[in-house]
Design an enzyme around this catalytic site. Sequence first.
Site, PDB file in Angstrom:
ATOM      1  N   ARG A 161      -0.313   1.296   1.408  1.00  0.00           N
ATOM      2  CA  ARG A 161       0.865   2.143   1.526  1.00  0.00           C
ATOM      3  C   ARG A 161       0.823   2.844   2.868  1.00  0.00           C
ATOM      4  O   ARG A 161      -0.144   3.530   3.177  1.00  0.00           O
ATOM      5  CB  ARG A 161       0.781   3.182   0.400  1.00  0.00           C
ATOM      6  N   THR A 202       5.555   6.634   5.654  1.00  0.00           N
ATOM      7  CA  THR A 202       6.794   6.228   4.968  1.00  0.00           C
ATOM      8  C   THR A 202       6.580   5.996   3.471  1.00  0.00           C
ATOM      9  O   THR A 202       7.551   5.913   2.720  1.00  0.00           O
ATOM     10  CB  THR A 202       7.318   4.910   5.558  1.00  0.00           C
ATOM     11  N   ASP A 213      -7.007   9.516  -4.594  1.00  0.00           N
ATOM     12  CA  ASP A 213      -6.858   8.181  -4.028  1.00  0.00           C
ATOM     13  C   ASP A 213      -7.855   7.236  -4.704  1.00  0.00           C
ATOM     14  O   ASP A 213      -9.062   7.319  -4.475  1.00  0.00           O
ATOM     15  CB  ASP A 213      -7.091   8.223  -2.515  1.00  0.00           C
ATOM     16  N   ASP A 251     -10.128   4.986  -2.374  1.00  0.00           N
ATOM     17  CA  ASP A 251     -11.172   5.752  -1.695  1.00  0.00           C
ATOM     18  C   ASP A 251     -12.267   6.173  -2.673  1.00  0.00           C
ATOM     19  O   ASP A 251     -13.458   6.134  -2.341  1.00  0.00           O
ATOM     20  CB  ASP A 251     -10.569   6.995  -1.036  1.00  0.00           C
TER      21      ASP A 251
HETATM   22  O1  LIG Z   1       3.243   3.089  -6.166  1.00  0.00           O
HETATM   23  P1  LIG Z   1       2.920   3.258  -4.710  1.00  0.00           P
HETATM   24  O2  LIG Z   1       3.613   4.460  -4.127  1.00  0.00           O
HETATM   25  O3  LIG Z   1       3.147   2.018  -3.920  1.00  0.00           O
HETATM   26  O4  LIG Z   1       1.375   3.658  -4.617  1.00  0.00           O
HETATM   27  C1  LIG Z   1       0.387   3.017  -5.322  1.00  0.00           C
HETATM   28  C2  LIG Z   1      -0.501   2.208  -4.417  1.00  0.00           C
HETATM   29  O5  LIG Z   1      -1.257   3.079  -3.567  1.00  0.00           O
HETATM   30  C3  LIG Z   1      -2.644   2.815  -3.722  1.00  0.00           C
HETATM   31  O6  LIG Z   1      -3.099   1.898  -2.803  1.00  0.00           O
HETATM   32  P2  LIG Z   1      -3.419   2.276  -1.268  1.00  0.00           P
HETATM   33  O7  LIG Z   1      -2.203   2.111  -0.417  1.00  0.00           O
HETATM   34  O8  LIG Z   1      -4.061   3.626  -1.230  1.00  0.00           O
HETATM   35  O9  LIG Z   1      -4.424   1.145  -0.831  1.00  0.00           O
HETATM   36  P3  LIG Z   1      -5.985   0.996  -1.238  1.00  0.00           P
HETATM   37  O10 LIG Z   1      -6.014   0.496  -2.651  1.00  0.00           O
HETATM   38  O11 LIG Z   1      -6.494   0.013  -0.255  1.00  0.00           O
HETATM   39  O12 LIG Z   1      -6.639   2.338  -1.099  1.00  0.00           O
HETATM   40  C4  LIG Z   1      -2.715   2.273  -5.135  1.00  0.00           C
HETATM   41  O13 LIG Z   1      -3.897   1.577  -5.412  1.00  0.00           O
HETATM   42  C5  LIG Z   1      -1.479   1.439  -5.233  1.00  0.00           C
HETATM   43  O14 LIG Z   1      -1.629   0.120  -4.728  1.00  0.00           O
HETATM   44  O1  LIG Z   2      -2.001   9.359  -6.538  1.00  0.00           O
HETATM   45  C1  LIG Z   2      -2.100   8.273  -5.929  1.00  0.00           C
HETATM   46  C2  LIG Z   2      -0.963   7.632  -5.380  1.00  0.00           C
HETATM   47  C3  LIG Z   2      -1.136   6.439  -4.750  1.00  0.00           C
HETATM   48  N1  LIG Z   2      -2.355   5.911  -4.630  1.00  0.00           N
HETATM   49  C4  LIG Z   2      -3.455   6.505  -5.155  1.00  0.00           C
HETATM   50  O2  LIG Z   2      -4.571   5.987  -5.041  1.00  0.00           O
HETATM   51  N2  LIG Z   2      -3.295   7.686  -5.778  1.00  0.00           N
HETATM   52 MG   LIG Z   3      -5.878   4.057  -1.484  1.00  0.00          MG
END
Ligand SMILES: O=P(O)(O)OC[C@H]1O[C@H](OP(=O)(O)OP(=O)(O)O)[C@H](O)[C@@H]1O
Ligand SMILES: O=c1cc[nH]c(=O)[nH]1
Ligand SMILES: [Mg+2]
Length: 209
Positions: free
Chosen positions: A104, A108, A200, A203
Amino acid sequence: MGKFVEMDHPLIQHKLTMIRQKNVGTKDFRALVDEIAMLMTYEASRDLQLEDVVIETPVATTTKMQLAGKKLAVVPILRAGLGMVDGIVQLIPAAKIGHIGMYRDEETLEPVEYFIKLPEDIDQRDVLLVDPMLATGGSAKDAISALKKRGAKNIKLITLVSAPEGVKAVQDAHPDVDIYTGSLDDSLNENGYIVPGLGDAGDRLFGTM
Ligand SMILES: O=P(O)(O)OC[C@H]1O[C@H](OP(=O)(O)OP(=O)(O)O)[C@H](O)[C@@H]1O
Ligand SMILES: O=c1cc[nH]c(=O)[nH]1
Ligand SMILES: [Mg+2]
């Protein structure tokens, strides 16, 4: 409209409450996500098809049920979805595994796809799409579109924690998809994080804070 199931099993609720807590470290977080994913699979696989099979017990010949051999694929959205794969595959060892890489954009909140690799016969498999977090729904919506573009038809989305906004976004865009979640939380904050949520997920799983 597809199903929306909030799983209220006490074991799922208890383990979710544990991982929400900010002092839980990577090792425990990872183990608990795995366990919750396994418990959720039990419910999400409730409508798998069965067929008759004739077997012999040490005592008699009998007709019983076995899984009908419908093919399944588990597809995590990277990175955080990876944390749910082992738990699911322990219950469904014959499932093939696809990967959809997406992050994400922090400004944005729009998802950016960076990798996709699916089983070649994805058009013939039922798909369990897994990601711990359903926030705005952008990532899940795009991942479902990517699966449908390659012919997948029967898709279930499994998430640990969801925001109402994300559930609505997925239902509006993909009304045929069933959603299974461990908790429907209250809202999203101004940074797009689920409240109360768990922070997160990627993370916390991989220790990259
Ligand atoms: O519903 P949304 O608003 O799209 O958010 C959810 C997304 O955000 C997080 O991923 P992230 O972008 O943090 O990537 P990561 O898993 O690599 O940390 C999570 O694991 C989802 O994939
Ligand atoms: O709360 C949140 C939203 C998006 N992605 C995450 O990992 N946590
Ligand atoms: Mg993430």
